[in-house]
Design an enzyme around this catalytic site. Structure first.
Site, PDB file in Angstrom:
ATOM      1  CD  GLN A   1      -2.811   1.478   0.316  1.00 39.86           C
ATOM      2  OE1 GLN A   1      -3.854   0.846   0.324  1.00 39.86           O
ATOM      3  NE2 GLN A   1      -2.537   2.356  -0.655  1.00 39.86           N
TER       4      GLN A   1
ATOM      5  CG  HIS B   1      -4.451  -0.917  -5.955  1.00 38.83           C
ATOM      6  ND1 HIS B   1      -4.369  -2.204  -5.512  1.00 38.83           N
ATOM      7  CD2 HIS B   1      -5.495  -0.346  -5.279  1.00 38.83           C
ATOM      8  CE1 HIS B   1      -5.313  -2.422  -4.610  1.00 38.83           C
ATOM      9  NE2 HIS B   1      -6.017  -1.305  -4.448  1.00 38.83           N
TER      10      HIS B   1
HETATM   11  N1  17E Z   1      -5.904   1.561  -1.313  1.00 36.92           N
HETATM   12  C1  17E Z   1      -5.732   2.141  -2.525  1.00 36.92           C
HETATM   13  O1  17E Z   1      -4.585   2.376  -2.940  1.00 36.92           O
HETATM   14  N2  17E Z   1      -6.811   2.428  -3.261  1.00 36.92           N
HETATM   15  C2  17E Z   1      -8.038   2.161  -2.821  1.00 36.92           C
HETATM   16  N3  17E Z   1      -9.090   2.452  -3.579  1.00 36.92           N
HETATM   17  C3  17E Z   1      -8.218   1.571  -1.534  1.00 36.92           C
HETATM   18  C4  17E Z   1      -7.118   1.288  -0.818  1.00 36.92           C
HETATM   19  C5  17E Z   1      -9.580   1.283  -1.022  1.00 36.92           C
HETATM   20 FE   FE2 Z   2      -8.206  -1.296  -3.941  1.00 33.25          FE
END
Ligand code: 17E
Ligand code: FE2
Length: 417
Positions: A150, A208
């Protein structure tokens, strides 16, 4: 042996009966003979279970409570707030959060969940808790765990080693967040290393990717090129790809050709990104959605997902995939009758394809008897009415069963259905 009669089976209009024995589908068809128990579905719609292929079970309900609101409503504020909060995380907290989230999703007919798990944590607290739950709950829900950095693969010191450790512990998927790294070059290099790690550990990839409104955020192009070259596209998913909704048509058309070659998959989180994106816009305000309709027409698999339930990024969410589908088809203009008739693919078969569970998924003889029953007579009615899930069956056993809602209006004239 149990026989379901008068079923409207999604994608199989000829068959009206389903025979279940020893937890598996024994036969799908008509006039299937006698069974010890017969359940009359009254023409209701039967689907394979809902799939939520993008969730963050370790974040659920973290955003509740005074002072916790994400004031700017942006991705970056969400990451900053989470980074502060997670210092006090324990395995028990993650376990509690995840169980609450899973309960919510199951109660709406979901049986397959891919969850990202933050591994930018020296103790890998979330991963430890979720690996245990994946095993404990496997009879009621299929969980896939993404090792997700993250706070950045390079931006967070030691993330590369933590990711490798999580993969050694048994994570199913390698994650990434190139648009959050400290430069474009760092983002590109993070993708290179993540793809190599995924191939080394023989796991899938779910990034992501370009979760922003910047048409110059081009990590999707880089990810696609890397997996195209390594013939790894069908093991790979680009999540969010919001910026691909902001790029020029000429660039998009070039990329669509390359996505067709790689067979890379896409996950769109329509409620989440409608909320997070467009925050820098005045008017017109962008919707945060990737080119869902064009990707589907292009032959790529696209699934919709919940992403968040009341965390630092998104204050709503309850695991109801019908709500996600409803929002998604609106935002994507996927609302022609022919599109709505197949729109359930986005919360069922496409998610199963992305999670690579298709060999055990679907209403076919020999497969595990996993399915849901909706309070509607066909797919279009189900979507228009946002029909409720009346039953969820896993390995032939009911996870739940509920009565159809009655028309409770007090005025006699209105009591017709
Ligand atoms: N983390 C991120 O990078 N993007 C998101 N939409 C969520 C968590 C929910
Ligand atoms: Fe996500």
């Amino acid at each position: 042996m149990r026989k379901y009669i008068n079923a409207t089976i999604y994608g199989n209009p000829e068959s009206r009966e389903i025979l279940v024995e020893n937890g598996r589908f024994k036969a799908i068809g008509n006039d299937l003979g006698n069974a010890g128990e017969v359940v009359d579905l009254g023409g209701r719609l039967v689907l394979p279970p809902y799939v939520d292929p993008h969730l963050h079970l370790d974040y659920i309900f973290s955003g509740l409570g005074e002072g916790n609101a994400n004031v700017s409503g942006t991705l970056f504020e969400g990451i900053r707030r989470w980074s502060e909060n997670k210092k006090s995380l324990t395995e028990e907290i993650v376990r509690e959060r995840a169980i609450k989230g899973i309960q919510k999703e199951l109660s709406h007919g979901v049986q397959f969940i891919r969850t990202h798990v933050d591994i930018t944590d020296p103790n890998l607290t979330g991963m430890k808790a979720l690996i245990k739950l994946r095993e404990e709950l496997k009879d009621i829900v299929t969980l896939q765990l993404v090792a997700f950095p993250q706070e950045g693969f390079f931006r967070y010191k030691g993330a590369e080693q933590l990711m490798e450790k999580a993969l050694e512990m048994g994570a199913d998927v390698a994650g990434g967040i190139p648009h959050f790294e400290i430069s474009y070059e760092h983002g590109v290099e993070s993708l290179r290393r993540i793809v190599d790690l995924a191939i080394k550990y023989k796991v899938m990839i779910d990034i992501h990717c370009d979760e922003n409104d910047d048409p110059n955020s081009r990590f999707l192009e880089v990810l696609n090129a890397l997996v195209l070259e390594k013939d790894y596209g069908s093991y790979t998913t680009a999540s969010h790809t919001c910026s691909f909704g902001s790029v020029e048509n000429s660039y998009a058309n070039k990329m669509l050709g390359l996505f067709r070659e790689s067979q890379i998959n896409f996950i769109s989180c329509p409620t989440e990104n409608a909320h997070l994106q467009g925050r820098g816009d005045t008017y017109p305000k962008r919707r945060g959605l990737t080119r869902v309709k064009e990707l589907l027409e292009n032959g790529n698999h696209v699934a919709f997902a919940q992403d968040s339930i009341a965390d630092y990024w998104y204050p709503l969410g309850n695991g109801n995939m019908m709500n996600i589908l409803d929002n998604g088809i609106h935002l994507a203009h996927y609302t022609h009758i022919d599109e709505m008739n197949k729109a359930f693919d986005l919360i069922t078969y496409h998610g199963a394809h992305i999670m690579r569970v298709s060999d055990k998924y679907g209403i076919e003889a020999g497969k595990p008897a996993n399915f849901i029953v909706l309070d509607a007579q066909d797919a279009y009615e189900a979507i228009r009415e946002r029909a409720e899930v009346l039953a969820s069956i896993r390995n032939g056993e009911y996870l739940f069963k509920r009565e159809p809602r009655k028309n409770e209006l007090a005025i006699e004239f209105l009591q017709q259905s």
